[in-house]
Structure formats: structure tokens, C-alpha cells
Design a protein around this motif. Sequence first.
Motif, PDB file in Angstrom:
ATOM      1  N   ALA A  41     -46.419  36.318 -25.091  1.00 41.74           N
ATOM      2  CA  ALA A  41     -45.195  37.037 -24.729  1.00 41.74           C
ATOM      3  C   ALA A  41     -44.065  36.500 -25.598  1.00 41.74           C
ATOM      4  O   ALA A  41     -43.964  35.294 -25.810  1.00 41.74           O
ATOM      5  N   GLU A  42     -43.259  37.383 -26.138  1.00 42.55           N
ATOM      6  CA  GLU A  42     -42.139  36.961 -26.988  1.00 42.55           C
ATOM      7  C   GLU A  42     -40.995  37.955 -26.781  1.00 42.55           C
ATOM      8  O   GLU A  42     -40.937  38.997 -27.435  1.00 42.55           O
ATOM      9  N   PRO A  43     -40.109  37.629 -25.836  1.00 44.78           N
ATOM     10  CA  PRO A  43     -39.046  38.576 -25.460  1.00 44.78           C
ATOM     11  C   PRO A  43     -38.194  39.026 -26.639  1.00 44.78           C
ATOM     12  O   PRO A  43     -37.652  40.137 -26.623  1.00 44.78           O
ATOM     13  N   ARG A  44     -38.086  38.190 -27.698  1.00 44.57           N
ATOM     14  CA  ARG A  44     -37.219  38.581 -28.820  1.00 44.57           C
ATOM     15  C   ARG A  44     -37.898  39.569 -29.762  1.00 44.57           C
ATOM     16  O   ARG A  44     -37.275  40.150 -30.639  1.00 44.57           O
ATOM     17  N   SER A  45     -39.206  39.734 -29.589  1.00 44.72           N
ATOM     18  CA  SER A  45     -39.967  40.613 -30.466  1.00 44.72           C
ATOM     19  C   SER A  45     -39.885  42.060 -29.979  1.00 44.72           C
ATOM     20  O   SER A  45     -39.846  42.286 -28.774  1.00 44.72           O
ATOM     21  N   PRO A  46     -39.859  43.035 -30.899  1.00 46.46           N
ATOM     22  CA  PRO A  46     -39.873  44.435 -30.429  1.00 46.46           C
ATOM     23  C   PRO A  46     -41.137  44.675 -29.609  1.00 46.46           C
ATOM     24  O   PRO A  46     -42.224  44.297 -30.035  1.00 46.46           O
ATOM     25  N   GLY A  47     -40.977  45.242 -28.426  1.00 46.50           N
ATOM     26  CA  GLY A  47     -42.140  45.468 -27.569  1.00 46.50           C
ATOM     27  C   GLY A  47     -42.414  44.293 -26.632  1.00 46.50           C
ATOM     28  O   GLY A  47     -43.100  44.439 -25.629  1.00 46.50           O
ATOM     29  N   GLY A  48     -41.869  43.120 -26.946  1.00 45.60           N
ATOM     30  CA  GLY A  48     -41.972  41.982 -26.019  1.00 45.60           C
ATOM     31  C   GLY A  48     -43.175  41.077 -26.225  1.00 45.60           C
ATOM     32  O   GLY A  48     -43.366  40.110 -25.485  1.00 45.60           O
ATOM     33  N   PHE A  49     -44.021  41.361 -27.252  1.00 46.54           N
ATOM     34  CA  PHE A  49     -45.208  40.536 -27.502  1.00 46.54           C
ATOM     35  C   PHE A  49     -45.331  40.242 -28.984  1.00 46.54           C
ATOM     36  O   PHE A  49     -44.757  40.951 -29.820  1.00 46.54           O
ATOM     37  N   GLU A  50     -46.086  39.214 -29.281  1.00 53.05           N
ATOM     38  CA  GLU A  50     -46.267  38.824 -30.670  1.00 53.05           C
ATOM     39  C   GLU A  50     -47.696  38.340 -30.823  1.00 53.05           C
ATOM     40  O   GLU A  50     -48.316  37.914 -29.845  1.00 53.05           O
ATOM     41  N   MET A  51     -48.203  38.391 -32.043  1.00 57.99           N
ATOM     42  CA  MET A  51     -49.553  37.860 -32.261  1.00 57.99           C
ATOM     43  C   MET A  51     -49.475  36.617 -33.143  1.00 57.99           C
ATOM     44  O   MET A  51     -48.830  36.630 -34.192  1.00 57.99           O
ATOM     45  N   THR A  52     -50.127  35.539 -32.699  1.00 56.77           N
ATOM     46  CA  THR A  52     -50.333  34.381 -33.552  1.00 56.77           C
ATOM     47  C   THR A  52     -51.618  34.698 -34.301  1.00 56.77           C
ATOM     48  O   THR A  52     -52.715  34.658 -33.736  1.00 56.77           O
ATOM     49  N   ALA A  53     -51.433  35.107 -35.576  1.00 55.36           N
ATOM     50  CA  ALA A  53     -52.558  35.723 -36.280  1.00 55.36           C
ATOM     51  C   ALA A  53     -53.542  34.695 -36.818  1.00 55.36           C
ATOM     52  O   ALA A  53     -53.164  33.584 -37.218  1.00 55.36           O
ATOM     53  N   GLN A  54     -54.784  35.092 -36.824  1.00 54.74           N
ATOM     54  CA  GLN A  54     -55.879  34.259 -37.310  1.00 54.74           C
ATOM     55  C   GLN A  54     -56.338  34.744 -38.691  1.00 54.74           C
ATOM     56  O   GLN A  54     -56.469  33.968 -39.622  1.00 54.74           O
ATOM     57  N   SER A  55     -56.547  36.045 -38.777  1.00 49.61           N
ATOM     58  CA  SER A  55     -57.011  36.599 -40.051  1.00 49.61           C
ATOM     59  C   SER A  55     -56.638  38.083 -40.120  1.00 49.61           C
ATOM     60  O   SER A  55     -56.294  38.685 -39.091  1.00 49.61           O
ATOM     61  N   PHE A  56     -56.707  38.634 -41.319  1.00 50.12           N
ATOM     62  CA  PHE A  56     -56.518  40.082 -41.416  1.00 50.12           C
ATOM     63  C   PHE A  56     -57.262  40.635 -42.618  1.00 50.12           C
ATOM     64  O   PHE A  56     -57.644  39.894 -43.536  1.00 50.12           O
TER      65      PHE A  56
END
Length: 429
Positions: free
Chosen positions: A77-92
Amino acid sequence: MKIWIEDLKNHVGQSIELKGWAYHHRSSGKVKFLVVRDGTGYCQCVFAKGHCEEDSFTNFEQLTQESTVTVTGTIKAEPRSPGGFEMTAQSFKIIQRAENYPITPKEHGPDFLMNNRHLWIRSKLQHAVLRVRAEVISAIRDFFNGRGFTLADSPIFTPSACEGTSTLFQTKYFDEMAYLSQSGQLYAEATCAALGKVYCFGPTFRAEKSKTRRHLIEFWMVEPEVAFNDLYDNMELAEQFVEYIVQRTIKNRPEELKALERNLEPLLKVKGPFPRVHYDEAAAMIKKENPEFVIGDDFGAPDEAIVCAKFDKPVFVHHFPTAVKAFYMKQDEKSPEHSMSCDLLAPEGYGEIIGGGQREDNLELLLKKIEEHKLNRADFEWFLDLRRFGSFPHAGFGLGVERTVAWICGVQHVRETIPFPRLYGRNYP
Ligand code: 4AD
Ligand code: MG
């Protein structure tokens, strides 16, 4: 597990996969940010050196706007992010690398954007408008379905004109000629004698050679028709209907209206009763500010704006001169030069969103009108039957979806309120 962005709230703390398009990306030293959009929302994915797979950090250099990607990581959860969520990314992974996407963050002219409408709809504001449109349409259906109306759609190929012969699209119908429907009303008058309370809802077509911000060649109209309603019942129904659409959209589409920077204050005021102004009174208001206006004429957009400006809610103008309205409009028994018609004008300068009224139910008067309007009587025999076999007072109206969406979104031009607008001089893409 592949998750839609709109469902992220159910996956906080879990490792998931997102699939979508690279909306925006930037690097800042040891951290890289990628905003992915998947149509249901936007999610910022954060790649930190040492915490994500090494090659995805290097692959970041390959990223371009609108490349398709798969990203895996953990949701927080990340209230400052649009939509309220964020991903701590592993790979893409890049699924397809888009090269030279034509729509960039710089300003583009309307012609360029319209030529790229198939891509333009991916941008944030267009996305928001189309989501509002879908909500408005679903509110329209729920309103009528929840009040015992039966959906009875009208044909698109028709033998005759409903709204005047000057804006008809002609097409061949095997060996005969046919016209594309300008309005489903005449058929709704027939179905309402069978079903009581009906609505039809579909695309309508008008060959209007005008390039204004309110005119489309193909637009969607919803048209309720109610047996035994008069002009005043009709205005009451329209008032409840418009209040419902607006308030429900505010409730269900807050993110989109925020993205559009829509000021909600005037929309929150859209609650009945709406003011009702007789044509003669409205014409006098207009004449005061626009001396060129001829009392007895229909209103142009600037005339409507004069009336709208006097109110902070939608306003009904009723009893337009019989001479400027369509052949089917009932004339006022006490004042035959006035018709039992009503238009609803939206505030903030948006103007007419609804046109309607009580229908002529007297056979002789209707026959006279068909003659005066130089319409071919033979095409209307079926319509005249409705006055021969159990004639009944009835009323209805048509609401234009695109003008309503433009007003609710606060966008200037109806071309942005339908996925692929048909305009005078434009039939592409
Ligand atoms: O006022 P109009 O022409 O009314 C009718 O067609 C009636 N037969 C409806 C009825 O009583 N069942 O059109 C109704 C609404 C307008 O108020 C406007 O919102 C929309 O349809 N409209 C258009 N929207 C976009 N582009 C155009 N060219 C439009 N023409 C009408
Ligand atoms: Mg009208």
C-alpha cells in the motif's frame, strides 16, 4: 499470478504479475520507476539496484513508451502513489518494444490527435472520459430497468424521417431507398402502446453539415416514452433521470473525474427540482442580451447560453413555438401556436442535452401537420394507426449521451466522449 491493477487492493503483501503497457518511466540513480497501465488502472513499479534481478535493471534501457511488458514483484500500500498501491519490482520482460509512439507528452493539435484516435484513447484523460461514458450508459439502463420500463429498441433502417428531411442519410435497401434513423421515437410511441413504459437506446444518425463542439454525425440517444404521461410528467421524469445519472457518476467514478480536474461543486447541485421556464419568458431573456434574436425562432447555442447563465442547475424551457418543432409535437390546446415541448439545458454553457415533449394524439391535427411538413403520408400510415386504434396521451424525450458525458466530464468537445467519433468531414479511423 496475473492480476488486474484495479484488483491490487486484494493482493497487498503478495508476489504477483502485472501485464500492460509502459506508460511512463524514469531513472534516478540506483532506483528506476516504471508506471504500467493495463486499462483498469496505473501502477508504479519500483526497481532498486540489488533488490531486483540484475538483467531487468539493465533491460530498463530498452524501455519505450507503450511497449508491452510483464512485471513481477510484491504489492504494498502506498497512499502517495496513484491508485494507492505500488509494486516493489523483482523482474520485468518486454513483450513487444514499441518504437516511435506518435503521441508524446508534448502538445499535439486536434487534427493529429483525431487521426491517431485509435492510440489517443490510451492516454489518461481519454481513458477517464471513456470510463465515465460507460458509467453514464450503465446508469441510464439501471434507471429505466429499475422503474419498470421495458427496453424496446427501434430499427436503424427506416422508410421515413423523424426529425426533418434535411439531415437524413440515404442508403439503398435492396431495390428501395432507406434512411438511417435520426431518432427511435416514432417506434417507441408504438411500443409504449404495447408495453406502457418503454425506452429505446441506440446510435442515431444525422447528416448535419456543421462543425461545432456539440454535433456528431453518429451519436447515441436514449429515448423513454410513457403512455398517459403529459408534458409535466415528462419533465419530472427527465429531472429524476438526469439527477440520477449525475449523482451516480460522481459516486462511482471519483478517480476519473479527479483525473479530468472536474470541479464537482456545480455537479453536486444537480438535484431536482430544476427550474422551468416558458419559451416566451426565455425568449424575452435572450432578446435583452442579444437584440438580433427573433422572438419565435429556435435557440442557437449562444441563446441557450444566455438562459443557462441565469441558473446554477439544468433548466427546462417548455412550450417552444409549434412552428419550430417537429410534426409529431402536440400543440397546446389553449394556445395552438405553442407546442407541448421541452428541452433541458445543462449548466456551465453546455446547453441542450434533452429534447422531448407530449405527442400529438389527435388524428386530424396530426394529418394536417404531416401535410404542412410536406412528409409522405403513405410512409406514416402505421404511425397514424396509433391514433386510430386506442389513441392515448403520451410523452417522451431523447437524451444525447455524448453531450451529457461532455458536460459531466467538463470537456469542451463531444468528439472526445465516444471512442470513435464520426464528424462532418471525418470518417477515419
Ligand atoms: O432534440 P432532438 O432532435 O430530439 C429528438 O430526436 C426527439 N425525437 C427525441 C424524443 O423525444 N424521443 O435530439 C435529442 C437529443 C438532443 O437534446 C441532444 O442531446 C442530442 O439528442 N443530439 C445530438 N447529439 C450529438 N450530435 C448531434 N448532432 C445531436 N443531435 C441531437
Ligand atoms: Mg432538440
